[in-house]
Design a protein around this motif. Structure first.
Motif, PDB file in Angstrom:
ATOM      1  N   HIS A 281       6.439   9.639  -1.264  1.00  0.00           N
ATOM      2  CA  HIS A 281       5.427  10.672  -1.061  1.00  0.00           C
ATOM      3  C   HIS A 281       5.175  10.892   0.426  1.00  0.00           C
ATOM      4  CE1 HIS A 281       3.987  11.142  -5.274  1.00  0.00           C
ATOM      5  NE2 HIS A 281       4.513   9.940  -5.388  1.00  0.00           N
TER       6      HIS A 281
ATOM      7  N   GLU B 153       0.818  -1.219   0.000  1.00  0.00           N
ATOM      8  CA  GLU B 153       0.000   0.000   0.000  1.00  0.00           C
ATOM      9  C   GLU B 153       0.850   1.267   0.000  1.00  0.00           C
ATOM     10  OE1 GLU B 153      -3.088  -0.080   2.917  1.00  0.00           O
ATOM     11  OE2 GLU B 153      -3.821  -2.040   2.267  1.00  0.00           O
ATOM     12  N   ILE B 154       2.108   1.137  -0.457  1.00  0.00           N
ATOM     13  CA  ILE B 154       3.008   2.272  -0.612  1.00  0.00           C
ATOM     14  C   ILE B 154       3.284   2.414  -2.104  1.00  0.00           C
ATOM     15  CG2 ILE B 154       5.293   3.216  -0.065  1.00  0.00           C
ATOM     16  CD1 ILE B 154       3.547   2.954   2.390  1.00  0.00           C
ATOM     17  N   SER B 155       3.151   3.615  -2.638  1.00  0.00           N
ATOM     18  CA  SER B 155       3.467   3.827  -4.045  1.00  0.00           C
ATOM     19  C   SER B 155       4.912   3.418  -4.295  1.00  0.00           C
ATOM     20  CB  SER B 155       3.270   5.301  -4.410  1.00  0.00           C
ATOM     21  OG  SER B 155       3.682   5.551  -5.728  1.00  0.00           O
ATOM     22  N   GLN B 156       5.115   2.526  -5.278  1.00  0.00           N
ATOM     23  CA  GLN B 156       6.422   1.947  -5.600  1.00  0.00           C
ATOM     24  C   GLN B 156       6.973   1.072  -4.469  1.00  0.00           C
ATOM     25  OE1 GLN B 156       8.250   5.843  -6.864  1.00  0.00           O
ATOM     26  NE2 GLN B 156       8.674   4.720  -8.760  1.00  0.00           N
TER      27      GLN B 156
ATOM     28  N   GLY C 273      11.622  -0.166  -7.018  1.00  0.00           N
ATOM     29  CA  GLY C 273      10.729   0.135  -5.914  1.00  0.00           C
ATOM     30  C   GLY C 273      11.498   0.180  -4.617  1.00  0.00           C
TER      31      GLY C 273
ATOM     32  N   TYR D 240       3.004   8.536   2.425  1.00  0.00           N
ATOM     33  CA  TYR D 240       3.542   7.222   2.777  1.00  0.00           C
ATOM     34  C   TYR D 240       4.510   7.320   3.944  1.00  0.00           C
ATOM     35  CZ  TYR D 240       1.218   6.251  -1.564  1.00  0.00           C
ATOM     36  OH  TYR D 240       0.261   6.160  -2.532  1.00  0.00           O
TER      37      TYR D 240
END
Length: 307
Positions: free
Chosen positions: A187, A86-89, A120, A190
């Protein structure tokens, strides 16, 4: 406490020899299950000397505190941030995952699993990145990523890595902001996800420590268990406030302690007897029943001020 279960492989649906014996360890409480009994067995908690804090870091953070021969336990819902979900990248610890981050005077350096091209960031890299951002002042103790204009005054060498957006901004960890499609960014929301996860676990730690009448200075060792606990940098764990500041040398990663405890029970009747004895010795503390829990959690969410 839930009693141990003895059955056959056929009875529980395991695709092995149908008559093979299956033994399931007892639980301590609803959210502190047989896997944590395995962790306690593997780490020899309740028998060793001193005061020891053991944390199985994952989506549900289980915490055990040994004070002399006394045992205390609780569970803290941390969510999937430590596992990169659930974390971008975000990603699991696999080839191409950033696992270490260092912010120097004029560059950000990353270590990537198997030296592959970064695609990532995994949980240990996330902790490292946030620890470094807090250390350099790019993230404030309350968890806010500096705006680009603020960074130009406070940390000018890295101000151009901050990308403004509608959600609080992001910082480029790998690549350049000129090529957004080829960058690895963190971000601000996150960073907040990690803050919530570590705050939940640290709140559980603080509650147990208070319940047992101990301070950080009383701890002889901190054990980090689970797949994530094997990779986290002890200094980073202290820097984000996940664990009390006992010094990196007092923190030990033990890997899959629950699995090791299960193997002990498989191979030794003595270990099984010990596993059956442990839950009755544990004082379980339910976090939701703690007075002023929300205040405790709010305090635990903050990042320590850089020294």
């Amino acid at each position: 406490m839930v009693d141990p279960i003895t059955a056959t492989a056929a009875e529980v649906g395991l695709d092995v020899l149908p008559s093979a014996a299956v033994w399931v360890s007892p639980n301590v409480a609803s959210y502190v299950g047989g896997d944590i009994v395995g962790m306690m067995l593997s780490a020899n908690l309740g028998r060793r000397r001193g005061n020891v804090l053991a944390i199985d870091v994952g989506t549900n953070g289980e915490i055990v505190l040994q004070k002399g021969r006394e045992l205390f336990a609780t569970a803290a819902p941390a969510g999937p941030a430590f596992e990169g979900a659930e974390i971008s990248q975000g990603m699991r610890a696999a080839p191409g995952a950033i696992e270490r981050v260092r912010i120097g005077d004029d560059a950000i350096e990353v270590d990537v699993i198997e030296n592959a091209e970064p695609v990532g960031i995994c949980g240990s890299g996330l902790v490292d990145a946030v620890a470094e951002l807090v250390r350099t002042g790019l993230v404030t103790p309350n968890g806010r990523l500096l705006w680009q204009e603020e960074a130009e005054e406070a940390v000018p060498a890295h101000a151009d890595r901050i990308i403004p957006d509608q959600t609080g901004g992001a910082i480029v960890l790998h690549g350049t902001s000129d090529d957004p499609d080829a960058t690895i960014k963190l971000h601000s929301q996150y960073i907040r996800q990690l803050q919530l996860a570590k705050g939940s676990i640290r709140c559980g730690v603080n509650v147990l420590m208070h319940h047992a009448g101990l301070t950080a200075n009383d701890l002889d060792e901190v054990i980090l268990a689970g797949a994530f606990g094997s990779y986290i940098d002890p200094a980073g764990a202290i820097a984000i406030g996940l664990v009390p500041d006992v010094g990196p040398e007092a923190i030990r990663a033990v890997g899959n302690a629950a699995g090791h405890g299960a193997r002990m029970c498989l191979l030794s009747l003595t270990a099984r007897v010990r596993a059956m004895d442990l839950p009755a010795r544990v004082s379980y503390v339910e976090l939701s029943a703690v007075p002023d829990f929300q205040d405790e959690f709010a305090v635990a969410m903050g990042f320590p001020a850089p020294s």
